[in-house]
Design an enzyme around this catalytic site. Structure first.
Site, PDB file in Angstrom:
ATOM      1  N   ARG A 177       9.805  12.372   3.826  1.00 12.54           N
ATOM      2  CA  ARG A 177      10.554  11.483   4.814  1.00 12.54           C
ATOM      3  C   ARG A 177      10.796  10.081   4.292  1.00 12.54           C
ATOM      4  O   ARG A 177      11.378   9.294   4.616  1.00 12.54           O
ATOM      5  CB  ARG A 177       9.539  10.966   6.054  1.00 12.54           C
ATOM      6  CG  ARG A 177       9.098  12.173   6.900  1.00 12.54           C
ATOM      7  CD  ARG A 177       7.924  11.759   7.870  1.00 12.54           C
ATOM      8  NE  ARG A 177       7.510  12.670   8.772  1.00 12.54           N
ATOM      9  CZ  ARG A 177       7.153  14.149   8.583  1.00 12.54           C
ATOM     10  NH1 ARG A 177       6.881  14.517   7.187  1.00 12.54           N
ATOM     11  NH2 ARG A 177       6.876  14.971   9.404  1.00 12.54           N
TER      12      ARG A 177
ATOM     13  N   ALA B 203       0.214  -2.101   5.659  1.00 13.42           N
ATOM     14  CA  ALA B 203       0.679  -1.746   7.326  1.00 13.42           C
ATOM     15  C   ALA B 203       0.051  -2.557   8.246  1.00 13.42           C
ATOM     16  O   ALA B 203       0.581  -3.263   9.099  1.00 13.42           O
ATOM     17  CB  ALA B 203       0.761  -0.324   7.539  1.00 13.42           C
ATOM     18  N   PHE B 204      -1.234  -2.983   8.083  1.00 16.87           N
ATOM     19  CA  PHE B 204      -2.012  -3.765   9.121  1.00 16.87           C
ATOM     20  C   PHE B 204      -1.306  -5.108   8.843  1.00 16.87           C
ATOM     21  O   PHE B 204      -1.462  -6.077  10.087  1.00 16.87           O
ATOM     22  CB  PHE B 204      -3.310  -3.758   8.556  1.00 16.87           C
ATOM     23  CG  PHE B 204      -4.439  -4.190   9.900  1.00 16.87           C
ATOM     24  CD1 PHE B 204      -4.566  -3.565  10.898  1.00 16.87           C
ATOM     25  CD2 PHE B 204      -4.860  -5.370   9.562  1.00 16.87           C
ATOM     26  CE1 PHE B 204      -5.617  -3.838  11.805  1.00 16.87           C
ATOM     27  CE2 PHE B 204      -5.828  -6.062  10.735  1.00 16.87           C
ATOM     28  CZ  PHE B 204      -5.922  -4.969  11.787  1.00 16.87           C
TER      29      PHE B 204
ATOM     30  N   ILE C   5      -1.008   6.826   5.412  1.00 23.93           N
ATOM     31  CA  ILE C   5      -1.397   8.241   5.084  1.00 23.93           C
ATOM     32  C   ILE C   5      -2.776   8.629   5.336  1.00 23.93           C
ATOM     33  O   ILE C   5      -3.776   7.992   4.943  1.00 23.93           O
ATOM     34  CB  ILE C   5      -1.129   8.708   3.645  1.00 23.93           C
ATOM     35  CG1 ILE C   5       0.379   8.130   3.304  1.00 23.93           C
ATOM     36  CG2 ILE C   5      -1.502   9.977   3.137  1.00 23.93           C
ATOM     37  CD1 ILE C   5       0.957   8.521   2.062  1.00 23.93           C
TER      38      ILE C   5
ATOM     39  N   PHE D  68       0.719  -1.136  -0.041  1.00 23.12           N
ATOM     40  CA  PHE D  68      -0.022  -0.089  -0.099  1.00 23.12           C
ATOM     41  C   PHE D  68       0.935   1.205  -0.078  1.00 23.12           C
ATOM     42  O   PHE D  68       1.818   1.233   0.726  1.00 23.12           O
ATOM     43  CB  PHE D  68      -0.747  -0.069   1.423  1.00 23.12           C
ATOM     44  CG  PHE D  68      -1.961   0.674   1.066  1.00 23.12           C
ATOM     45  CD1 PHE D  68      -3.453   0.061   0.902  1.00 23.12           C
ATOM     46  CD2 PHE D  68      -2.285   2.232   1.137  1.00 23.12           C
ATOM     47  CE1 PHE D  68      -4.623   0.824   0.698  1.00 23.12           C
ATOM     48  CE2 PHE D  68      -3.527   2.712   1.124  1.00 23.12           C
ATOM     49  CZ  PHE D  68      -4.578   2.061   0.932  1.00 23.12           C
TER      50      PHE D  68
ATOM     51  N   HIS E 167     -10.033   5.172   9.147  1.00 27.49           N
ATOM     52  CA  HIS E 167      -9.524   4.000   8.818  1.00 27.49           C
ATOM     53  C   HIS E 167      -7.623   4.235   9.301  1.00 27.49           C
ATOM     54  O   HIS E 167      -7.298   3.139   9.947  1.00 27.49           O
ATOM     55  CB  HIS E 167      -9.579   3.574   7.523  1.00 27.49           C
ATOM     56  CG  HIS E 167      -9.110   2.163   7.199  1.00 27.49           C
ATOM     57  ND1 HIS E 167      -9.906   1.013   7.627  1.00 27.49           N
ATOM     58  CD2 HIS E 167      -8.253   1.897   6.384  1.00 27.49           C
ATOM     59  CE1 HIS E 167      -9.529   0.131   7.013  1.00 27.49           C
ATOM     60  NE2 HIS E 167      -8.169   0.237   6.267  1.00 27.49           N
TER      61      HIS E 167
ATOM     62  N   THR F  63     -10.664   9.383   6.409  1.00 25.57           N
ATOM     63  CA  THR F  63     -11.201   8.490   6.949  1.00 25.57           C
ATOM     64  C   THR F  63     -10.605   7.865   8.383  1.00 25.57           C
ATOM     65  O   THR F  63      -9.433   7.908   8.477  1.00 25.57           O
ATOM     66  CB  THR F  63     -11.215   7.184   6.194  1.00 25.57           C
ATOM     67  OG1 THR F  63     -11.438   6.100   6.681  1.00 25.57           O
ATOM     68  CG2 THR F  63      -9.998   7.168   5.128  1.00 25.57           C
TER      69      THR F  63
ATOM     70  N   ALA G 156       3.639   2.915   4.912  1.00 30.14           N
ATOM     71  CA  ALA G 156       3.296   4.125   4.715  1.00 30.14           C
ATOM     72  C   ALA G 156       1.768   4.347   4.810  1.00 30.14           C
ATOM     73  O   ALA G 156       1.099   3.988   4.198  1.00 30.14           O
ATOM     74  CB  ALA G 156       3.679   4.795   3.286  1.00 30.14           C
TER      75      ALA G 156
HETATM   76  N1  INI Z   1      -2.487   0.401   4.507  1.00 31.01           N
HETATM   77  C1  INI Z   1      -1.313   1.188   4.524  1.00 31.01           C
HETATM   78  O1  INI Z   1      -0.021   0.591   4.485  1.00 31.01           O
HETATM   79  N2  INI Z   1      -1.378   2.298   4.300  1.00 31.01           N
HETATM   80  C2  INI Z   1      -2.430   3.242   4.377  1.00 31.01           C
HETATM   81  O2  INI Z   1      -2.432   4.244   4.169  1.00 31.01           O
HETATM   82  C3  INI Z   1      -3.670   2.383   4.306  1.00 31.01           C
HETATM   83  N3  INI Z   1      -4.922   3.037   4.312  1.00 31.01           N
HETATM   84  O3  INI Z   1      -5.006   4.239   4.158  1.00 31.01           O
HETATM   85  O4  INI Z   1      -6.200   2.469   4.246  1.00 31.01           O
HETATM   86  C4  INI Z   1      -3.701   1.169   4.440  1.00 31.01           C
HETATM   87  N4  INI Z   1      -4.760   0.381   4.519  1.00 31.01           N
HETATM   88  C5  INI Z   1      -4.897  -1.155   4.051  1.00 31.01           C
HETATM   89  C6  INI Z   1      -4.443  -1.975   5.445  1.00 31.01           C
HETATM   90  O5  INI Z   1      -3.059  -1.989   5.738  1.00 31.01           O
HETATM   91  C7  INI Z   1      -4.655  -3.556   5.135  1.00 31.01           C
HETATM   92  O6  INI Z   1      -3.890  -4.054   4.175  1.00 31.01           O
HETATM   93  C8  INI Z   1      -6.275  -3.770   4.793  1.00 31.01           C
HETATM   94  O7  INI Z   1      -7.007  -3.156   5.799  1.00 31.01           O
HETATM   95  C9  INI Z   1      -6.443  -5.206   4.671  1.00 31.01           C
HETATM   96  O8  INI Z   1      -6.245  -6.065   6.157  1.00 31.01           O
END
Ligand code: INI
Length: 167
Positions: A131, A60-61, A86, A26, A92, A90, A84
């Site tokens: 960054r 990142a999740f 951002i 992402f 989220h 939302t 990253a």
């Molecule tokens: N994942 C990121 O790494 N950066 C983000 O900014 C982001 N946003 O904005 O939603 C993001 N979402 C995806 C998340 O990391 C998971 O892959 C997804 O929710 C599935 O578990």
């Protein structure tokens, strides 16, 4: 022991270290630059390219789960997490950034292996790009994360071993 007592500080000599780098796809226009910065720091400080494992996750999740697997495998001295997150309009953002940070901390505490937080959490893309500079230096958070990884591996090697809890 010196007259002042003990002083410990990790060195940034990465020779012989085995390092895993987990990156989120992402915002990969940002995380790709963090990865370049991290590889630059590792190479500059003696880590052999053949001793670096590159792992990609969706976002990142997903970093904490993969970081914990890598850290617990016994194959790596440290794990560097790059992402990253951002902020859009939302909430989220808060869930992803917060759980990512907490999970990465848990991965290193659970395994005893340094897991470094090289995850940008910014309001907008401009801040993220600032960054993730394309010079291999501290303006690139991936570079900084890799330096932290090397220093922490060396520091933990110097510190007294943890005692097992009494049964
Ligand atoms: N994942 C990121 O790494 N950066 C983000 O900014 C982001 N946003 O904005 O939603 C993001 N979402 C995806 C998340 O990391 C998971 O892959 C997804 O929710 C599935 O578990």
């Amino acid at each position: 022991m010196t007259a002042e007592g003990y002083r410990y500080q990790g060195d940034v000599d990465g020779r012989g270290m085995r390092i895993a780098i987990a990156s989120g796809r992402f915002n990969d226009h940002v995380t790709g630059r963090l990865l370049t910065g991290a590889r630059g720091a590792l190479g500059d400080h003696g880590v052999d390219e053949g001793s670096i494992a590159e792992v990609w996750v969706p976002g990142a999740f997903e970093l904490p789960l993969v970081a914990k697997r890598l850290a617990g495998s016994g194959e790596f001295d440290a794990v560097i997490c790059l992402g990253a997150v951002i902020r859009g309009d939302t909430p989220h953002f808060d869930y992803v950034a917060g759980e990512c940070a907490a999970g990465i901390m848990r991965a290193q505490l659970d395994t005893g292996v340094p897991v470094v937080f090289g995850v940008l959490t910014t309001d907008d893309l401009d801040q993220a790009m600032a960054r993730a500079g394309d010079e291999p230096d501290a303006r690139n958070k991936g570079f900084e994360a890799a330096m932290t990884a090397i220093e922490m591996v060396d520091l933990l090697r110097q510190l007294p071993k943890a005692q097992l809890p009494k049964p």
